[in-house]
Design a protein around this motif. Structure first.
Motif, PDB file in Angstrom:
ATOM      1  N   GLN A 158      13.196  38.560  50.253  1.00  0.00           N
ATOM      2  CA  GLN A 158      14.294  38.840  49.340  1.00  0.00           C
ATOM      3  C   GLN A 158      14.037  40.119  48.576  1.00  0.00           C
ATOM      4  OE1 GLN A 158      15.316  34.973  47.209  1.00  0.00           O
ATOM      5  NE2 GLN A 158      13.262  34.651  48.002  1.00  0.00           N
ATOM      6  N   SER A 159      15.073  40.870  48.409  1.00  0.00           N
ATOM      7  CA  SER A 159      14.981  41.997  47.487  1.00  0.00           C
ATOM      8  C   SER A 159      16.360  42.171  46.873  1.00  0.00           C
ATOM      9  CB  SER A 159      14.544  43.265  48.214  1.00  0.00           C
ATOM     10  OG  SER A 159      15.462  43.575  49.225  1.00  0.00           O
ATOM     11  N   PRO A 160      16.439  42.702  45.674  1.00  0.00           N
ATOM     12  CA  PRO A 160      17.741  42.792  45.009  1.00  0.00           C
ATOM     13  C   PRO A 160      18.669  43.717  45.784  1.00  0.00           C
ATOM     14  CG  PRO A 160      16.046  43.959  43.767  1.00  0.00           C
ATOM     15  CD  PRO A 160      15.370  43.289  44.902  1.00  0.00           C
ATOM     16  N   ARG A 161      19.912  43.282  45.914  1.00  0.00           N
ATOM     17  CA  ARG A 161      20.829  44.068  46.730  1.00  0.00           C
ATOM     18  C   ARG A 161      21.217  45.357  46.037  1.00  0.00           C
ATOM     19  NH1 ARG A 161      25.338  40.494  46.433  1.00  0.00           N
ATOM     20  NH2 ARG A 161      24.206  40.019  44.542  1.00  0.00           N
ATOM     21  N   GLU A 162      21.297  45.306  44.730  1.00  0.00           N
ATOM     22  CA  GLU A 162      21.714  46.506  44.005  1.00  0.00           C
ATOM     23  C   GLU A 162      20.630  46.864  43.016  1.00  0.00           C
ATOM     24  OE1 GLU A 162      25.875  46.300  42.596  1.00  0.00           O
ATOM     25  OE2 GLU A 162      25.821  44.344  43.555  1.00  0.00           O
ATOM     26  N   SER A 163      19.626  47.526  43.504  1.00  0.00           N
ATOM     27  CA  SER A 163      18.459  47.746  42.653  1.00  0.00           C
ATOM     28  C   SER A 163      18.803  48.606  41.440  1.00  0.00           C
ATOM     29  CB  SER A 163      17.351  48.408  43.453  1.00  0.00           C
ATOM     30  OG  SER A 163      17.735  49.707  43.838  1.00  0.00           O
ATOM     31  N   ARG A 164      19.782  49.471  41.578  1.00  0.00           N
ATOM     32  CA  ARG A 164      20.078  50.338  40.434  1.00  0.00           C
ATOM     33  C   ARG A 164      20.635  49.523  39.280  1.00  0.00           C
ATOM     34  NH1 ARG A 164      22.887  55.774  42.566  1.00  0.00           N
ATOM     35  NH2 ARG A 164      22.220  56.487  40.530  1.00  0.00           N
ATOM     36  N   ARG A 165      21.333  48.451  39.609  1.00  0.00           N
ATOM     37  CA  ARG A 165      21.863  47.630  38.524  1.00  0.00           C
ATOM     38  C   ARG A 165      20.800  46.666  38.006  1.00  0.00           C
ATOM     39  NH1 ARG A 165      26.536  44.157  39.928  1.00  0.00           N
ATOM     40  NH2 ARG A 165      25.823  43.096  38.048  1.00  0.00           N
ATOM     41  N   ARG A 166      19.985  46.145  38.926  1.00  0.00           N
ATOM     42  CA  ARG A 166      19.052  45.082  38.544  1.00  0.00           C
ATOM     43  C   ARG A 166      17.797  45.617  37.881  1.00  0.00           C
ATOM     44  NH1 ARG A 166      22.784  41.487  38.766  1.00  0.00           N
ATOM     45  NH2 ARG A 166      23.493  40.913  40.836  1.00  0.00           N
ATOM     46  N   LEU A 167      17.318  46.737  38.357  1.00  0.00           N
ATOM     47  CA  LEU A 167      15.994  47.178  37.958  1.00  0.00           C
ATOM     48  C   LEU A 167      16.055  48.542  37.281  1.00  0.00           C
ATOM     49  CD1 LEU A 167      14.239  46.347  41.341  1.00  0.00           C
ATOM     50  CD2 LEU A 167      14.304  44.922  39.317  1.00  0.00           C
ATOM     51  N   PRO A 168      15.284  48.712  36.228  1.00  0.00           N
ATOM     52  CA  PRO A 168      15.229  50.041  35.630  1.00  0.00           C
ATOM     53  C   PRO A 168      14.400  50.950  36.526  1.00  0.00           C
ATOM     54  CG  PRO A 168      13.651  48.605  34.539  1.00  0.00           C
ATOM     55  CD  PRO A 168      14.367  47.773  35.573  1.00  0.00           C
ATOM     56  N   TRP A 169      14.574  52.230  36.351  1.00  0.00           N
ATOM     57  CA  TRP A 169      13.663  53.180  36.955  1.00  0.00           C
ATOM     58  C   TRP A 169      13.659  53.094  38.485  1.00  0.00           C
ATOM     59  CZ3 TRP A 169       8.694  54.420  33.854  1.00  0.00           C
ATOM     60  CH2 TRP A 169       8.038  55.515  34.396  1.00  0.00           C
ATOM     61  N   SER A 170      14.778  52.685  39.080  1.00  0.00           N
ATOM     62  CA  SER A 170      14.905  52.721  40.536  1.00  0.00           C
ATOM     63  C   SER A 170      13.796  51.978  41.260  1.00  0.00           C
ATOM     64  CB  SER A 170      14.903  54.174  41.023  1.00  0.00           C
ATOM     65  OG  SER A 170      16.022  54.396  41.812  1.00  0.00           O
ATOM     66  N   THR A 171      13.158  51.029  40.598  1.00  0.00           N
ATOM     67  CA  THR A 171      12.036  50.314  41.178  1.00  0.00           C
ATOM     68  C   THR A 171      12.429  49.550  42.435  1.00  0.00           C
ATOM     69  OG1 THR A 171      11.096  50.037  39.006  1.00  0.00           O
ATOM     70  CG2 THR A 171      10.356  48.510  40.716  1.00  0.00           C
ATOM     71  N   GLY A 172      11.562  49.587  43.442  1.00  0.00           N
ATOM     72  CA  GLY A 172      11.745  48.729  44.590  1.00  0.00           C
ATOM     73  C   GLY A 172      10.998  47.427  44.403  1.00  0.00           C
ATOM     74  N   TYR A 173      11.621  46.338  44.864  1.00  0.00           N
ATOM     75  CA  TYR A 173      10.969  45.027  44.719  1.00  0.00           C
ATOM     76  C   TYR A 173      11.340  44.153  45.900  1.00  0.00           C
ATOM     77  CZ  TYR A 173       9.810  40.380  43.132  1.00  0.00           C
ATOM     78  OH  TYR A 173       9.275  39.130  43.057  1.00  0.00           O
ATOM     79  N   ALA A 174      10.405  43.365  46.354  1.00  0.00           N
ATOM     80  CA  ALA A 174      10.706  42.360  47.373  1.00  0.00           C
ATOM     81  C   ALA A 174       9.722  41.218  47.244  1.00  0.00           C
ATOM     82  CB  ALA A 174      10.612  42.980  48.771  1.00  0.00           C
ATOM     83  N   GLU A 175      10.148  40.058  47.695  1.00  0.00           N
ATOM     84  CA  GLU A 175       9.262  38.904  47.638  1.00  0.00           C
ATOM     85  C   GLU A 175       9.595  37.971  48.797  1.00  0.00           C
ATOM     86  OE1 GLU A 175      10.416  37.120  43.857  1.00  0.00           O
ATOM     87  OE2 GLU A 175      11.552  35.616  44.959  1.00  0.00           O
ATOM     88  N   VAL A 176       8.624  37.128  49.135  1.00  0.00           N
ATOM     89  CA  VAL A 176       8.864  36.100  50.142  1.00  0.00           C
ATOM     90  C   VAL A 176       8.173  34.827  49.669  1.00  0.00           C
ATOM     91  CG1 VAL A 176       6.831  36.617  51.549  1.00  0.00           C
ATOM     92  CG2 VAL A 176       8.817  35.569  52.627  1.00  0.00           C
TER      93      VAL A 176
END
Lengths: 504, 504
Positions: free
Chosen positions: B75-93
């Motif tokens: 999983q990773s946020p579909r709209e990272s610009r809205r969800r995360l500050p600083w354009s951070t990439g994130y994913a988890e399983v």
């Protein structure tokens, strides 16, 4: 090969008679008898005082010069090839005025490790002669030690005479194991000392020792232990035994004070650098600096000491607080907020000042002025068993550690040129000359000599000491940059990494 | 800027009401009321369970996929610009089968630090609003946290909701000090919290606080303390407060287990990486790897734990020995010699086996199988207050530490290109993918996207998780090299070092 300690070992292990070359009681009119045969580590030079720089075996004329403290004569052995194994360079200078004699001491030996004699074996069995037999080889190591004494030179002198014997003693059970390419056995039969290596490896003995117990299936895990880690363990335990011997014999031998200890063991292709205190070792390889030690001071070991103070508050004697503050707190500041660090913190935070915070901090001061309980500026070393906080009954020793950090450098992993060296120095060197400057001086000196000239390392050591001492001017001893020269004893080894075969 | 915690702070400091976003008692029918206004850290998403991956605020469809453990959906946020500050990439399983829900938790916030309100100031003074006034600026930090839970996700969930608030709270006294270029004052008046920075620096206040006492001339030494070390101290103390809160509220909030915590604070140009546990952070800069953390495990912290066991033997409950052995000793081996290490040793040596050595070793096992008292495989983190040795009354917590190691990276010291990133990962990532492989995957992914494409970091995080999870084959989840994929939860942040201004 110069020094051999085989027969001297018996005296060390016996633990009752005077150790070879150790300091006699001061009321003793003569030094202890020197064991027969030429052995650089069996005793001090005939007639040499125990606080003198006995290591260099200087002539009486040179010793006289060494006593001229105002002159601060830099000394190095005139004939390094005879005095020192492995073409090592060495130089030292005595501090002007701080102490009457050099509190730094040094040692340099080739030590043959003989297998330990089992109680069941013959009085002088062949295993104990150190001679090769049945394919089993002798084990020997090269050794260099620097000992920076404080509150007297007694501990430094004793350690310089004996530490390598303790290392030798710790290695005696490992003679065959270290020379066997298979992994060290995790468990040995109780009488393993007398057994040749082949029997330790015999299927029966191995099965007996290592066969897992079927009743404990969850405990089948086994950790692999390397040969290298056995040598590290031997050196660590040798430091502990040395410290215990100083504790036992400090009264009869009148061993005052303590000392930092920096010891180098070259064994089976690897260099082991063991440091307890604020001396330093660096390797200079192709101009690059490789740190081979770190310093143990109140600042670098603050958290270990604070942790002990928290767990054993009685050691602080109700006089000290385990908290660190950036300056002393005054009574009128009660209730204000002050920066502090506890045993868990690397950063600082504010806390409200309470009555207990008015106690003196366990660790106080900065840099060379940092002290444990306002008393001592190093936190590892040998001796100091009687050291107390001034005008109190609070002992410092529980906060000090005799355990060295051992770093390993595998000589066989690199091709070394004649300018690649290991430099050992007491803090008298490093206080005024940093790693880069030391490397530059060494490189500059070595370039002026032929690669096969064995004197080049002695000149490099000499030059390092001279430059850190400085030149006497109207305003004291000054370095080339006019800053104050080191006011401490300075001792330096410069050891070529090419090894004994290349340059001797 | 997404999350703001200003009003939420009051709840944390009050310490009585439920903390924002924390786990309610399980018998509570509904989650606690969410404070008004959009704030990413004020509470869990409406309707979201507390053991679900609340951080991503995924849609119900995505949550459903996340519950399909056999599929191990990354999983990773579909709209990272809205969800995360600083354009951070994130994913988890989520791990397949080990636990019902993800034991890893994550948090990512922008936190505004408001000055602490003095008891003497007005109920809502201007200092407490966080608004700029009279030249004094607001202080805000960017924050990323990874929490790897064990024995349940409770502690991880609670820490993911609250740790940044504790950091914020510790920074509240420092708002003006950190933004003043002069060195931090060592001592503050007792009511300093309410005073603006100008008054703290006023000559009178300074003289009152700092004037040395002439009666104590030897105590004039002052240690300089940097702004950076105040932030480190604040983060260290925030971890302690977080751990204390878990201890206090673990019963009412039904917080089970513990968690490793890896937190990153970006404040005033510097990145502070605080690690307590076995997660890991690395910086990849121009292809070079810079380690930003180290792991705290029974192996890396053996000596600290053994030291505690020696000083407080009652903590070992007469069941454990502080000595380490390379395998379990059997009763029939009494009298033989076994390799061991004590709290002082890095090397190994042989000792004669005595009755006491038959106890189970405090530290036992190797690598991922190493355990403290045969129970836990990490030695730092939050929670675990009820953890005991199986079938005994021996507590593990005294041997665990909640204190992080904080490393600092000065963003202003380097020019960063869009491919320079900070990667945070739980051990699910690092167990199967080493630093170099992680750097290669990140570089490969980022090259495929335009430098100003904010999705590139999310894809990089996604790719790292996918590759460490592997692909489901007949013989289980397999990596590209056919080795077993990570069977653990995996969570990854990929944070561009260019900062929020460059890519958002």
């Amino acid at each position: 090969m110069l020094g051999r300690v085989r027969t001297a070992m018996a005296q060390l292990v016996g633990g009752l008679g005077p150790a070879p070359g150790a300091q006699p009681p001061r009321d003793s009119p003569a030094p202890p008898p020197v064991p027969p045969g030429p052995s650089a580590c069996r005793g001090p030079p005939a007639g040499g005082g125990f606080s003198r720089p006995a290591f260099l075996q200087l002539t009486s004329e040179e010793l006289q010069r060494a006593d001229d403290h105002a002159g601060r004569v830099v000394q190095s052995p005139r004939e390094s090839r005879r005095r020192l194994p492995w073409s090592t360079g060495y130089a030292e200078v005595i501090n002007a005025g701080k102490s009457q004699h050099n509190e730094d001491q040094a040692c340099c030996e080739v030590v043959v490790v003989d297998r330990r004699c089992s109680p069941r074996c013959n009085p002088v069995p062949k295993e104990c002669t150190g001679e090769a037999e049945g394919g089993r080889k002798d084990l020997c190591f090269h050794y260099w030690g620097l000992f920076d004494g404080h509150a007297g030179s007694g501990a430094a002198v004793m350690a310089s005479k004996l530490l390598h014997l303790h290392i030798c003693d710790q290695l005696r059970d490992l003679v065959d194991i270290l020379q066997d390419s298979s992994p060290p056995p995790l468990c040995l039969p109780s009488d393993s000392r007398a057994l040749p290596a082949e029997r330790n490896r015999a299927p029966l003995a191995h099965a007996d020792a290592e066969l897992p117990n079927d009743a404990l299936p969850r405990f089948h895990l086994e950790k692999a232990v390397s040969h290298e880690s056995l040598v590290i363990g031997a050196i660590e335990n040798a430091f502990k035994r040395m410290d215990e011997q100083i504790e036992r014999e400090r009264t009869t031998r009148l061993v005052a004070g303590g000392c930092c200890a920096l010891a180098v063991v070259y064994l089976l292709g690897k260099v082991y650098v063991a440091n307890a205190g604020d001396s330093r070792a660096i390797i200079i390889r192709n101009g690059e600096i490789i740190p081979m030690s770190r310093e143990f001071t109140p600042e670098t070991e603050r958290q270990r000491l604070q942790f002990l103070g928290v767990l054993r508050p009685e050691l602080l004697g109700n006089e000290f607080t385990h908290l660190e503050f950036p300056r002393r707190i005054q009574h009128k500041e009660l209730g204000k907020k002050m920066l502090y660090r506890d045993q868990n913190m690397n950063g600082w935070a504010y806390k409200r000042i309470e009555e207990d915070d008015l106690k003196f901090p366990l660790i106080y001061g900065e840099g060379k002025k940092a002290r444990v309980m306002a008393t001592i500026g190093v936190t590892r070393g040998l001796g100091d068993h009687d050291l107390k906080v001034y005008n109190s009954n609070i002992h410092i020793k529980p906060f000090l550690s005799c355990v060295p950090e051992v770093r390993v450098y595998d000589l066989t992993q690199y091709e070394h040129c004649p300018d690649d060296v290991l430099v050992l120095g007491t803090d008298g060197l490093w206080d005024v000359t940093n790693d880069r400057e030391v490397a530059d001086v060494v490189t500059e000196v070595l370039m002026g000599y032929e690669p096969n000239d064995p004197c080049r390392y002695t000149v490099a050591a000499y030059e390092l000491v001279v430059r850190s001492r400085g030149v006497l001017k109207e305003r004291g001893w000054r370095l080339a940059n006019d800053k104050l020269g080191s006011g401490d004893d300075i001792s330096v080894f410069v050891i070529p990494l090419g090894g004994p075969g290349n340059y001797t």
